[in-house]
Motif scaffolding. Structure first.
Motif, short mmCIF file in Angstrom:
data_model
loop_
_atom_site.label_atom_id
_atom_site.label_comp_id
_atom_site.label_asym_id
_atom_site.label_seq_id
_atom_site.Cartn_x
_atom_site.Cartn_y
_atom_site.Cartn_z
N GLY A 110 6.30 7.25 8.15
CA GLY A 110 7.30 7.35 9.21
C GLY A 110 7.56 6.06 9.95
O GLY A 110 8.29 6.06 10.94
N LEU A 111 7.01 4.93 9.48
CA LEU A 111 7.35 3.64 10.08
C LEU A 111 8.75 3.28 9.63
O LEU A 111 9.06 3.30 8.43
N ASP B 148 16.94 -2.07 5.68
CA ASP B 148 16.30 -1.09 6.54
C ASP B 148 15.64 -0.04 5.67
O ASP B 148 15.94 0.09 4.50
N GLY B 149 14.69 0.66 6.27
CA GLY B 149 14.00 1.69 5.51
C GLY B 149 12.95 2.40 6.34
O GLY B 149 12.75 2.11 7.51
N VAL B 150 12.28 3.33 5.67
CA VAL B 150 11.20 4.09 6.27
C VAL B 150 10.12 4.26 5.21
O VAL B 150 10.41 4.46 4.04
N TRP C 192 7.60 -6.28 3.71
CA TRP C 192 6.16 -6.44 3.94
C TRP C 192 5.66 -5.45 4.99
O TRP C 192 4.62 -4.83 4.80
N LEU C 193 6.39 -5.29 6.09
CA LEU C 193 5.97 -4.36 7.13
C LEU C 193 5.89 -2.93 6.61
O LEU C 193 4.87 -2.26 6.80
N LEU C 194 6.96 -2.47 5.98
CA LEU C 194 6.99 -1.09 5.50
C LEU C 194 5.96 -0.83 4.41
O LEU C 194 5.45 0.28 4.28
N GLY C 195 5.65 -1.83 3.63
CA GLY C 195 4.69 -1.67 2.54
C GLY C 195 3.24 -1.71 2.98
O GLY C 195 2.36 -1.32 2.22
N LYS D 64 0.81 -1.21 0.00
CA LYS D 64 0.00 0.00 0.00
C LYS D 64 0.85 1.27 0.00
O LYS D 64 0.46 2.28 -0.57
N TYR D 65 2.00 1.22 0.68
CA TYR D 65 2.75 2.42 0.96
C TYR D 65 4.11 2.45 0.27
O TYR D 65 4.74 1.43 0.08
N ALA D 66 4.55 3.66 -0.04
CA ALA D 66 5.88 3.88 -0.62
C ALA D 66 6.92 3.82 0.48
O ALA D 66 6.61 4.06 1.66
#
Length: 165
Positions: A74-75, A68-70, A107-110, A50-52
């Motif tokens: 802001g997650l 790693d990423g964001v 998967w978490l960040l998306g 869903k998210y960039a």
């Protein structure tokens, strides 16, 4: 061994950073847009994030590996080495999202905006061994640090199933 670094700036921005203590750094900067479609290494199921996000890692037709990423909400998330007995699931369950451990951060960040959202949906995912996988990927021993804009930071260690924070 990598080290997580959590900081709060003078303007109260929360930052999750890290060291990368690897002899060969095989990570590149990456950007992933909203609605990005991808297939898991375990069972090749197609998911749409869903998210960039921005971060470090590698994306190819056969492997998505984000260190790693964001995301745009802001997650922040990291995968870290975990030589303490990661336990992955062997058997398929069509009611669960099945991921190779190295796909978990992607998967978490998306799909989530906050740690609280992850907590609500963590029972929907299983980190899988390669025993019954469509693609062989070894046994990556990983655990994960996740933080959000509220300042909440948690660790997810795959020592049991279902996963828990």
């Amino acid at each position: 061994m990598c080290t997580s670094i959590y900081q709060v700036t003078l303007d109260h921005t929360h930052l999750l950073a890290r060291t990368m203590d690897w002899p060969l750094l095989a990570v590149s900067p990456l950007f992933v847009p909203r609605q990005f479609k991808w297939a898991t290494a375990f069972d090749h199921r197609i998911y749409t994030n869903k998210y960039a996000m921005v971060g470090g890692g590698s994306l190819s037709a056969t492997r998505i590996d984000v260190s790693d990423g964001v995301n745009e909400y802001g997650l922040m998330a990291q995968k870290l080495t975990f030589a303490n007995g990661a336990h992955y699931v062997d058997e398929r369950n069509q009611e669960k999202v099945h991921l190779a451990a190295y796909e978990f951060i992607f998967w978490l960040l998306g799909n989530f905006r906050t740690v609280a959202e992850i907590e609500e949906h963590l029972n929907e995912v299983e980190l899988m061994s390669e025993k019954n996988s469509d693609t062989k990927y070894g046994n990556p021993e990983l655990h994960f640090a996740v933080a959000d804009r509220t300042g909440r930071i948690v660790v997810i260690e795959p020592t049991q199933n279902p996963l828990r924070i």
